[in-house]
Design a protein around this motif. Structure first.
Motif, PDB file in Angstrom:
ATOM      1  N   ILE A  23      78.762   9.463  88.847  1.00 28.83           N
ATOM      2  CA  ILE A  23      77.757  10.192  88.062  1.00 28.83           C
ATOM      3  C   ILE A  23      78.438  11.150  87.100  1.00 28.83           C
ATOM      4  N   ASP A  24      79.504  11.806  87.539  1.00 31.69           N
ATOM      5  CA  ASP A  24      80.225  12.727  86.653  1.00 31.69           C
ATOM      6  C   ASP A  24      80.834  11.996  85.461  1.00 31.69           C
ATOM      7  N   LEU A  75      79.551   5.730  69.743  1.00 25.61           N
ATOM      8  CA  LEU A  75      78.682   4.823  70.499  1.00 25.61           C
ATOM      9  C   LEU A  75      79.432   3.566  70.908  1.00 25.61           C
ATOM     10  N   ARG A  76      80.291   3.051  70.031  1.00 27.05           N
ATOM     11  CA  ARG A  76      81.098   1.874  70.356  1.00 27.05           C
ATOM     12  C   ARG A  76      82.021   2.181  71.535  1.00 27.05           C
ATOM     13  N   LYS A  77      82.621   3.409  71.554  1.00 22.66           N
ATOM     14  CA  LYS A  77      83.482   3.808  72.677  1.00 22.66           C
ATOM     15  C   LYS A  77      82.686   3.839  73.973  1.00 22.66           C
ATOM     16  N   ALA A  78      81.483   4.397  73.925  1.00 19.87           N
ATOM     17  CA  ALA A  78      80.640   4.463  75.123  1.00 19.87           C
ATOM     18  C   ALA A  78      80.294   3.060  75.614  1.00 19.87           C
ATOM     19  N   VAL A  79      79.865   2.194  74.714  1.00 24.01           N
ATOM     20  CA  VAL A  79      79.510   0.826  75.084  1.00 24.01           C
ATOM     21  C   VAL A  79      80.719   0.123  75.695  1.00 24.01           C
ATOM     22  N   ASP A  80      81.891   0.275  75.082  1.00 27.55           N
ATOM     23  CA  ASP A  80      83.104  -0.356  75.608  1.00 27.55           C
ATOM     24  C   ASP A  80      83.430   0.147  77.017  1.00 27.55           C
ATOM     25  N   LEU A  81      83.283   1.452  77.238  1.00 22.51           N
ATOM     26  CA  LEU A  81      83.543   2.011  78.572  1.00 22.51           C
ATOM     27  C   LEU A  81      82.554   1.458  79.596  1.00 22.51           C
ATOM     28  N   TYR A  82      81.280   1.409  79.240  1.00 18.62           N
ATOM     29  CA  TYR A  82      80.272   0.904  80.173  1.00 18.62           C
ATOM     30  C   TYR A  82      80.451  -0.584  80.455  1.00 18.62           C
ATOM     31  N   ALA A 127      72.555   4.623  86.985  1.00 15.97           N
ATOM     32  CA  ALA A 127      72.752   5.623  85.927  1.00 15.97           C
ATOM     33  C   ALA A 127      73.623   5.049  84.812  1.00 15.97           C
ATOM     34  N   ALA A 128      74.674   4.324  85.202  1.00 14.83           N
ATOM     35  CA  ALA A 128      75.545   3.707  84.201  1.00 14.83           C
ATOM     36  C   ALA A 128      74.791   2.658  83.393  1.00 14.83           C
ATOM     37  N   TYR A 137      74.220   2.761  79.512  1.00 12.79           N
ATOM     38  CA  TYR A 137      74.745   1.645  78.725  1.00 12.79           C
ATOM     39  C   TYR A 137      73.682   1.106  77.771  1.00 12.79           C
ATOM     40  N   LEU A 138      72.479   0.879  78.282  1.00 13.60           N
ATOM     41  CA  LEU A 138      71.400   0.375  77.430  1.00 13.60           C
ATOM     42  C   LEU A 138      71.044   1.366  76.332  1.00 13.60           C
ATOM     43  N   THR A 139      71.059   2.652  76.656  1.00  8.10           N
ATOM     44  CA  THR A 139      70.790   3.690  75.653  1.00  8.10           C
ATOM     45  C   THR A 139      71.849   3.669  74.565  1.00  8.10           C
ATOM     46  N   ALA A 140      73.116   3.632  74.960  1.00  9.36           N
ATOM     47  CA  ALA A 140      74.208   3.622  73.986  1.00  9.36           C
ATOM     48  C   ALA A 140      74.184   2.352  73.147  1.00  9.36           C
TER      49      ALA A 140
END
Length: 169
Positions: free
Chosen positions: A83-84, A103-110, A124-125, A129-132
């Protein structure tokens, strides 16, 4: 400050039978700060206005063919995200000021984590992920909840919905 524009007759939208109250509604009743008590007041005032008259009418809302349909396949292996970690990624890349690069970084991480298991952390992830992903696709700014520094204005071409279909791994 929600994105669904409503009128003063109990949160009616321009879609017959669809009402919006609380955080999702753009009522025009709130000020610059969005406190929980403001949303509660809006829900109480706007929510009870016309709703009893329309209970029982059939749903005539939007259909899946009125927007962009995106199919995603989740990983069923790889690490879980705490969660953190989800909070950190959202704070850094999916916050108030968004950019395509962040946003691309977030999507790649997820996309590297296992979201196919049903845990509090993976749920939560997945939502994040869907939001990003949706924010990355939407190359415009709309309302107070989606501002892209690289696309600062509304785009008429984005007056449509984004639907996600998540296929099993």
């Amino acid at each position: 400050m929600g994105g669904l524009r409503v009128n003063v007759r109990g949160g009616e939208t321009n879609i017959k039978g669809l009402y919006a109250i609380g955080e999702v509604a753009d009522t025009g009743l709130h000020g610059a700060n969005r406190l929980a008590s403001n949303s509660l007041l809006e829900a109480l005032v706007m929510g009870g206005f016309n709703l009893p008259r329309y209970l029982g009418e059939p749903w005539v809302g939007p259909r899946l063919d009125d927007g962009l349909l995106v199919t995603l396949k989740l990983r069923d292996n790889g690490p879980l995200m705490s969660i953190d970690e989800v909070r950190r990624v959202n704070w850094e890349y999916v916050g108030i000021l968004r950019s395509g690069e962040g946003l691309r970084k977030a999507v790649d991480l997820y996309e590297r984590v296992n979201m196919a298991v049903s845990t509090r952390e993976s749920n939560a992830a997945l939502v994040s992920y869907l939001t990003a992903y949706a924010a990355l696709l939407r190359t415009e700014s709309r309302g107070g909840t989606h501002y892209r520094v690289d696309y600062p204005v509304k785009d008429i071409n984005w007056q449509r919905r984004i639907y996600f279909r998540v296929s099993p791994p």
